[in-house]
Design an enzyme around this catalytic site. Structure first.
Site, PDB file in Angstrom:
ATOM      1  N   THR A 177       0.842  -1.207   0.000  1.00 35.53           N
ATOM      2  CA  THR A 177       0.000   0.000   0.000  1.00 35.53           C
ATOM      3  C   THR A 177       0.873   1.252   0.000  1.00 35.53           C
ATOM      4  OG1 THR A 177      -1.715  -1.213   1.200  1.00 35.53           O
ATOM      5  CG2 THR A 177      -1.827   1.188   1.296  1.00 35.53           C
ATOM      6  N   ASN A 187      -5.774  -9.285  -8.020  1.00 38.00           N
ATOM      7  CA  ASN A 187      -5.735 -10.083  -6.795  1.00 38.00           C
ATOM      8  C   ASN A 187      -6.951 -10.993  -6.626  1.00 38.00           C
ATOM      9  OD1 ASN A 187      -6.506  -7.204  -6.551  1.00 38.00           O
ATOM     10  ND2 ASN A 187      -7.330  -7.837  -4.589  1.00 38.00           N
ATOM     11  N   HIS A 222       4.736  -9.802   2.304  1.00 39.61           N
ATOM     12  CA  HIS A 222       3.926 -10.876   2.902  1.00 39.61           C
ATOM     13  C   HIS A 222       3.124 -11.681   1.887  1.00 39.61           C
ATOM     14  CE1 HIS A 222      -0.260  -9.069   3.185  1.00 39.61           C
ATOM     15  NE2 HIS A 222       0.434  -7.987   2.923  1.00 39.61           N
ATOM     16  N   CYS A 263     -18.528  -5.852   3.483  1.00 38.10           N
ATOM     17  CA  CYS A 263     -19.700  -5.417   4.231  1.00 38.10           C
ATOM     18  C   CYS A 263     -19.737  -3.891   4.262  1.00 38.10           C
ATOM     19  CB  CYS A 263     -19.641  -5.980   5.642  1.00 38.10           C
ATOM     20  SG  CYS A 263     -21.190  -5.758   6.501  1.00 38.10           S
TER      21      CYS A 263
HETATM   22  N1  PLP Z   1      -2.078  -4.442  -4.249  1.00 37.60           N
HETATM   23  C1  PLP Z   1      -2.625  -5.660  -4.430  1.00 37.60           C
HETATM   24  C2  PLP Z   1      -2.923  -6.124  -5.816  1.00 37.60           C
HETATM   25  C3  PLP Z   1      -2.908  -6.464  -3.323  1.00 37.60           C
HETATM   26  O1  PLP Z   1      -3.462  -7.667  -3.519  1.00 37.60           O
HETATM   27  C4  PLP Z   1      -2.616  -5.971  -2.033  1.00 37.60           C
HETATM   28  C5  PLP Z   1      -2.963  -6.778  -0.845  1.00 37.60           C
HETATM   29  O2  PLP Z   1      -3.832  -7.615  -0.864  1.00 37.60           O
HETATM   30  C6  PLP Z   1      -2.026  -4.711  -1.907  1.00 37.60           C
HETATM   31  C7  PLP Z   1      -1.770  -3.973  -3.032  1.00 37.60           C
HETATM   32  C8  PLP Z   1      -1.672  -4.150  -0.561  1.00 37.60           C
HETATM   33  O3  PLP Z   1      -0.490  -4.740  -0.076  1.00 37.60           O
HETATM   34  P1  PLP Z   1      -0.116  -4.626   1.484  1.00 37.60           P
HETATM   35  O4  PLP Z   1      -1.014  -5.554   2.205  1.00 37.60           O
HETATM   36  O5  PLP Z   1       1.312  -5.053   1.556  1.00 37.60           O
HETATM   37  O6  PLP Z   1      -0.296  -3.215   1.868  1.00 37.60           O
END
Ligand code: PLP
Length: 385
Positions: free
Chosen positions: A72, A150, A200, A324
């Protein structure tokens, strides 16, 4: 009860080898890498080594890597840092299916008066490149499009997009949080300017990410303070996280093709068996052009959350796309953008695998799912009885 973990796009287990490598940096080797003394300096050397390992996986120079706190932060930095570096440009182009780490930033920017273009996708979650091309203009500061989605695993042709965008002198950023370690990436052969990665999601600890910044790319730092990361991201480094990420990238490189082929085999077996045994199911996303570990299946006429709760009783972890909002379940923005019908979007489940899954786990899950679906359909008000 055993745990069968199919939620690896949410987060992954820290690899045993990673855990072993990072433990000393919590206890014996706790020095600050910026310190002048040898005690801290030896930690600085390990950070340099980690940077080199990550650079090998991404095919870039170690100096083009900035450590961040998460995916993020990397996404936020890429977008806001580019806009700050090009203050005369006021337009951002993205897609409707990005992660909130991009979409929420864009919506906030829109409130600040920026022009945000959210490109749509087709039924398979694919975007139209000529639509993108028609939006590129001198006012566009940055185009940000994910490497792979994702929720569905659909892969975007980001290398082609990067060429198209950068040829116009516009910065191209890709959120590769779900792609790294699952599909090959070679930044030295691409025109991508900025790329986000999160530890992670690839068997490193939480709390560490990177932003790749191509040499020469203008980017205004987001975090101000100390001189860490060459003044590009202030804040004392997450030493164990960074060392763990280096190790995780090294592990991902090892047997890259074989591991991903095995994961794909397991994913395909799970998907095919479910589709065969459960009527009224469909796969969401681009089946031919997907991450090897992800399947998103809609079970018509039932709620995804009800399926998750019943799977949970058997120790099976997956996820649904719904969120939700105001007390009601909103189907995922990704599936809505793809035009997935309401009854199917509500009943969608994402199974995301990793190299730690086994064939026994697939067989166990395939045995449990059909009776769960049959039972929930008996209770469903949407199924004619
Ligand atoms: N971008 C995508 C495509 C993600 O799937 C995620 C987390 O699920 C993120 C960004 C955010 O990553 P982080 O959890 O390391 O902030």
């Amino acid at each position: 009860m055993k745990t069968v973990y199919f939620d690896n796009n949410a987060t992954t287990k820290v690899a045993d080898e990673v855990l072993e490598d990072i433990q000393p940096y919590f206890s014996k080797l706790y020095g600050n890498p910026s310190s002048m003394h040898t005690f801290g300096g030896q930690v600085g050397i390990k950070i340099r080594e980690a940077r080199e390992k990550i650079a090998v996986l991404l095919g870039c120079n170690p100096g083009e890597i900035i450590f961040t706190g998460c995916g993020t932060e990397s996404d936020n930095t890429a977008i806001k840092g580019t806009l700050a570096a090009y203050p005369q440009k006021r337009k951002v182009i993205t897609t409707r299916v990005e992660h909130p780490a991009v979409l929420a930033v864009c919506r906030d920017l829109e409130n600040q008066g920026y022009t945000i273009v959210e490109l749509g996708v087709d039924k398979k979650g694919r975007m139209n490149l000529s639509e993108l091309e028609s939006q590129l203009d001198d006012n566009t500061a940055i185009v940000t499009i994910m490497f792979a989605n994702n929720e569905t695993g659909t892969i975007f042709p980001v290398e082609r997009i990067a060429e198209m965008v950068t040829a116009r002198g516009i910065i191209f950023h890709t959120d590769a949080v779900q792609a790294v370690g699952k599909i090959p990436i070679n930044l030295s052969k691409s025109s991508i300017d900025l790329l986000s990665l999160s530890g992670h999601k690839l068997h490193a600890p939480k709390g560490v990410g990177i932003l790749y910044v191509r040499k020469g790319t203008r980017l205004t730092p987001f975090m101000l303070g100390g001189h860490q990361e060459g003044g590009r991201r202030a804040g004392t480094e997450n030493v164990p996280g960074i060392i763990g990420l280096g190790k995780a990238c090294e592990l991902a490189m090892k047997n890259f093709d074989e591991e991903n082929k095995r994961v794909k085999y397991l994913r395909d077996k799970l998907e095919k068996s479910i589709l065969k045994k459960c009527p009224d199911c469909m796969v969401n996303g681009d089946a031919e052009n997907r991450l090897p570990n992800t399947t998103n299946i809609s079970f018509e006429y039932i709620e995804g959350e009800a399926i998750l709760l019943m799977l949970d009783k058997f120790g099976i972890c997956a996820s649904s796309g719904s969120a939700c909002t105001s007390g009601s379940l909103e189907p995922s923005h990704v599936l809505r953008a793809m035009g997935v019908p309401f009854t199917a979007a509500h009943g969608s489940i994402r199974f995301s695998l990793s190299r730690y899954n086994t064939e026994d786990e697939i067989d166990y899950t395939v045995e449990k799912i059909p009776p769960i679906i049959a039972r929930l359909r008996e209770l469903s008000p949407f199924v004619a009885k």
